[in-house]
Design a protein around this motif. Structure first.
Motif, mmCIF file in Angstrom:
data_model
loop_
_atom_site.group_PDB
_atom_site.id
_atom_site.type_symbol
_atom_site.label_atom_id
_atom_site.label_comp_id
_atom_site.label_asym_id
_atom_site.label_seq_id
_atom_site.Cartn_x
_atom_site.Cartn_y
_atom_site.Cartn_z
ATOM 1 N N ILE A 10 0.871 -1.171 0.000
ATOM 2 C CA ILE A 10 0.000 0.000 0.000
ATOM 3 C C ILE A 10 0.910 1.223 0.000
ATOM 4 C CG2 ILE A 10 -1.764 1.282 1.257
ATOM 5 C CD1 ILE A 10 -2.712 -1.419 2.387
ATOM 6 N N ASP A 11 0.751 2.094 -1.008
ATOM 7 C CA ASP A 11 1.636 3.259 -1.124
ATOM 8 C C ASP A 11 1.183 4.386 -0.204
ATOM 9 O OD1 ASP A 11 -0.467 4.581 -2.410
ATOM 10 O OD2 ASP A 11 0.423 4.428 -4.397
ATOM 11 N N ALA A 12 1.915 5.481 -0.238
ATOM 12 C CA ALA A 12 1.655 6.621 0.652
ATOM 13 C C ALA A 12 0.285 7.240 0.427
ATOM 14 C CB ALA A 12 2.742 7.673 0.475
ATOM 15 N N GLU A 13 -0.275 7.083 -0.783
ATOM 16 C CA GLU A 13 -1.608 7.624 -1.079
ATOM 17 C C GLU A 13 -2.721 6.629 -0.751
ATOM 18 O OE1 GLU A 13 0.817 7.875 -3.787
ATOM 19 O OE2 GLU A 13 1.411 9.754 -2.854
ATOM 20 N N GLY A 14 -2.361 5.463 -0.246
ATOM 21 C CA GLY A 14 -3.369 4.472 0.113
ATOM 22 C C GLY A 14 -3.776 3.554 -1.026
ATOM 23 N N ASN A 15 -3.044 3.593 -2.138
ATOM 24 C CA ASN A 15 -3.348 2.722 -3.273
ATOM 25 C C ASN A 15 -2.755 1.341 -3.061
ATOM 26 O OD1 ASN A 15 -4.608 4.783 -4.925
ATOM 27 N ND2 ASN A 15 -2.566 5.646 -5.128
ATOM 28 N N LEU A 16 -3.504 0.321 -3.424
ATOM 29 C CA LEU A 16 -3.029 -1.051 -3.337
ATOM 30 C C LEU A 16 -2.251 -1.376 -4.609
ATOM 31 C CD1 LEU A 16 -3.005 -3.810 -1.922
ATOM 32 C CD2 LEU A 16 -5.189 -4.299 -3.038
ATOM 33 N N LEU A 17 -0.982 -1.772 -4.461
ATOM 34 C CA LEU A 17 -0.122 -2.109 -5.592
ATOM 35 C C LEU A 17 0.189 -3.597 -5.527
ATOM 36 C CD1 LEU A 17 2.354 0.876 -5.136
ATOM 37 C CD2 LEU A 17 0.386 0.774 -6.659
ATOM 38 N N LEU A 18 -0.326 -4.372 -6.472
ATOM 39 C CA LEU A 18 -0.092 -5.805 -6.473
ATOM 40 C C LEU A 18 1.313 -6.110 -6.979
ATOM 41 C CD1 LEU A 18 -3.487 -7.126 -7.908
ATOM 42 C CD2 LEU A 18 -2.829 -6.776 -5.520
ATOM 43 N N ASP A 19 1.945 -7.143 -6.404
ATOM 44 C CA ASP A 19 3.277 -7.544 -6.837
ATOM 45 C C ASP A 19 3.256 -8.099 -8.255
ATOM 46 O OD1 ASP A 19 4.473 -6.784 -4.460
ATOM 47 O OD2 ASP A 19 4.173 -8.738 -3.529
ATOM 48 N N GLN A 20 2.151 -8.707 -8.639
ATOM 49 C CA GLN A 20 2.001 -9.206 -10.003
ATOM 50 C C GLN A 20 0.519 -9.166 -10.364
ATOM 51 O OE1 GLN A 20 3.673 -13.105 -10.008
ATOM 52 N NE2 GLN A 20 2.399 -13.848 -8.370
ATOM 53 N N PRO A 21 0.215 -9.038 -11.647
ATOM 54 C CA PRO A 21 -1.196 -8.963 -12.043
ATOM 55 C C PRO A 21 -1.921 -10.284 -11.791
ATOM 56 C CG PRO A 21 0.244 -8.798 -13.972
ATOM 57 C CD PRO A 21 1.125 -8.909 -12.776
ATOM 58 N N ILE A 22 -3.219 -10.194 -11.605
ATOM 59 C CA ILE A 22 -4.057 -11.386 -11.484
ATOM 60 C C ILE A 22 -4.327 -11.859 -12.910
ATOM 61 C CG2 ILE A 22 -6.266 -12.300 -10.699
ATOM 62 C CD1 ILE A 22 -6.228 -10.072 -8.540
ATOM 63 N N GLN A 23 -3.818 -13.023 -13.232
ATOM 64 C CA GLN A 23 -3.855 -13.525 -14.608
ATOM 65 C C GLN A 23 -5.174 -14.202 -14.954
ATOM 66 O OE1 GLN A 23 -1.429 -13.009 -16.828
ATOM 67 N NE2 GLN A 23 -0.163 -11.967 -15.323
ATOM 68 N N GLY A 24 -5.587 -14.041 -16.189
ATOM 69 C CA GLY A 24 -6.660 -14.839 -16.759
ATOM 70 C C GLY A 24 -8.082 -14.429 -16.456
ATOM 71 N N THR A 25 -8.278 -13.370 -15.682
ATOM 72 C CA THR A 25 -9.654 -12.993 -15.357
ATOM 73 C C THR A 25 -9.800 -11.484 -15.338
ATOM 74 O OG1 THR A 25 -9.119 -13.115 -13.011
ATOM 75 C CG2 THR A 25 -10.164 -15.039 -13.963
ATOM 76 N N THR A 26 -10.981 -11.038 -15.693
ATOM 77 C CA THR A 26 -11.336 -9.628 -15.593
ATOM 78 C C THR A 26 -12.691 -9.564 -14.911
ATOM 79 O OG1 THR A 26 -10.189 -9.148 -17.649
ATOM 80 C CG2 THR A 26 -11.782 -7.527 -16.901
ATOM 81 N N TYR A 27 -12.833 -8.650 -13.979
ATOM 82 C CA TYR A 27 -14.089 -8.500 -13.261
ATOM 83 C C TYR A 27 -14.603 -7.084 -13.453
ATOM 84 C CZ TYR A 27 -12.673 -12.839 -11.098
ATOM 85 O OH TYR A 27 -12.297 -14.144 -10.892
ATOM 86 N N ALA A 28 -15.722 -6.937 -14.147
ATOM 87 C CA ALA A 28 -16.301 -5.621 -14.408
ATOM 88 C C ALA A 28 -17.022 -5.080 -13.165
ATOM 89 C CB ALA A 28 -17.273 -5.696 -15.585
ATOM 90 N N ASP A 29 -17.523 -5.993 -12.330
ATOM 91 C CA ASP A 29 -18.219 -5.571 -11.114
ATOM 92 C C ASP A 29 -17.200 -5.252 -10.015
ATOM 93 O OD1 ASP A 29 -20.686 -6.055 -12.350
ATOM 94 O OD2 ASP A 29 -20.669 -8.156 -11.735
ATOM 95 N N GLN A 30 -17.687 -4.584 -8.989
ATOM 96 C CA GLN A 30 -16.816 -4.305 -7.854
ATOM 97 C C GLN A 30 -16.401 -5.610 -7.187
ATOM 98 O OE1 GLN A 30 -18.786 -1.572 -5.175
ATOM 99 N NE2 GLN A 30 -17.403 0.042 -5.846
ATOM 100 N N VAL A 31 -15.208 -5.610 -6.621
ATOM 101 C CA VAL A 31 -14.706 -6.750 -5.863
ATOM 102 C C VAL A 31 -14.452 -6.285 -4.436
ATOM 103 C CG1 VAL A 31 -13.664 -7.855 -7.877
ATOM 104 C CG2 VAL A 31 -12.304 -6.292 -6.500
ATOM 105 N N ARG A 32 -14.427 -7.244 -3.516
ATOM 106 C CA ARG A 32 -14.110 -6.929 -2.125
ATOM 107 C C ARG A 32 -12.649 -7.246 -1.882
ATOM 108 N NH1 ARG A 32 -18.025 -10.004 1.675
ATOM 109 N NH2 ARG A 32 -16.811 -8.845 3.190
ATOM 110 N N VAL A 33 -11.990 -6.387 -1.141
ATOM 111 C CA VAL A 33 -10.570 -6.575 -0.843
ATOM 112 C C VAL A 33 -10.411 -6.644 0.670
ATOM 113 C CG1 VAL A 33 -8.271 -5.566 -1.038
ATOM 114 C CG2 VAL A 33 -9.911 -5.302 -2.907
ATOM 115 N N ILE A 34 -9.752 -7.688 1.131
ATOM 116 C CA ILE A 34 -9.420 -7.825 2.549
ATOM 117 C C ILE A 34 -7.912 -7.733 2.647
ATOM 118 C CG2 ILE A 34 -9.446 -9.351 4.554
ATOM 119 C CD1 ILE A 34 -12.013 -10.601 3.356
ATOM 120 N N VAL A 35 -7.401 -6.786 3.421
ATOM 121 C CA VAL A 35 -5.966 -6.578 3.542
ATOM 122 C C VAL A 35 -5.509 -7.126 4.884
ATOM 123 C CG1 VAL A 35 -4.127 -4.847 3.600
ATOM 124 C CG2 VAL A 35 -6.097 -4.522 2.090
#
Length: 85
Positions: A10-35
């Motif tokens: 999580i950067d200084a602005e509060g953005n979540l930066l993934l170490d690598q992209p999530i492969q093979g899927t795209t989600y147009a709807d909102q997703v829930r994130v648990i940190v």
């Protein structure tokens, strides 16, 4: 609901930066994130030669994925980049 586990920061602005992209899927709807964060942060002197274990694991995982996909480099090319001291 489907769970996908990834690592990131999580950067200084509060953005979540993934170490690598999530492969093979795209989600147009909102997703829930648990940190999940460590409860205690061990304070120690900073040594630029120390690489965090999680970063090493991530780099090894990416290297293995590239090797399995045939994206490796011939060892002869790797020797050219090694500086002898």
């Amino acid at each position: 609901m489907k769970a996908i586990e990834v690592t990131g920061k999580i950067d200084a602005e509060g953005n979540l930066l993934l170490d690598q992209p999530i492969q093979g899927t795209t989600y147009a709807d909102q997703v829930r994130v648990i940190v999940l964060v460590p409860e205690q942060i061990e304070l120690r002197a900073f040594d630029p030669k120390d690489t965090p274990i999680e970063e090493i694991k991530t780099n090894l995982r990416i290297a293995l994925q590239k090797a399995q996909a045939g994206q490796g480099k011939p060892i002869s090319e790797l020797w050219d980049r090694i500086d002898a001291e």
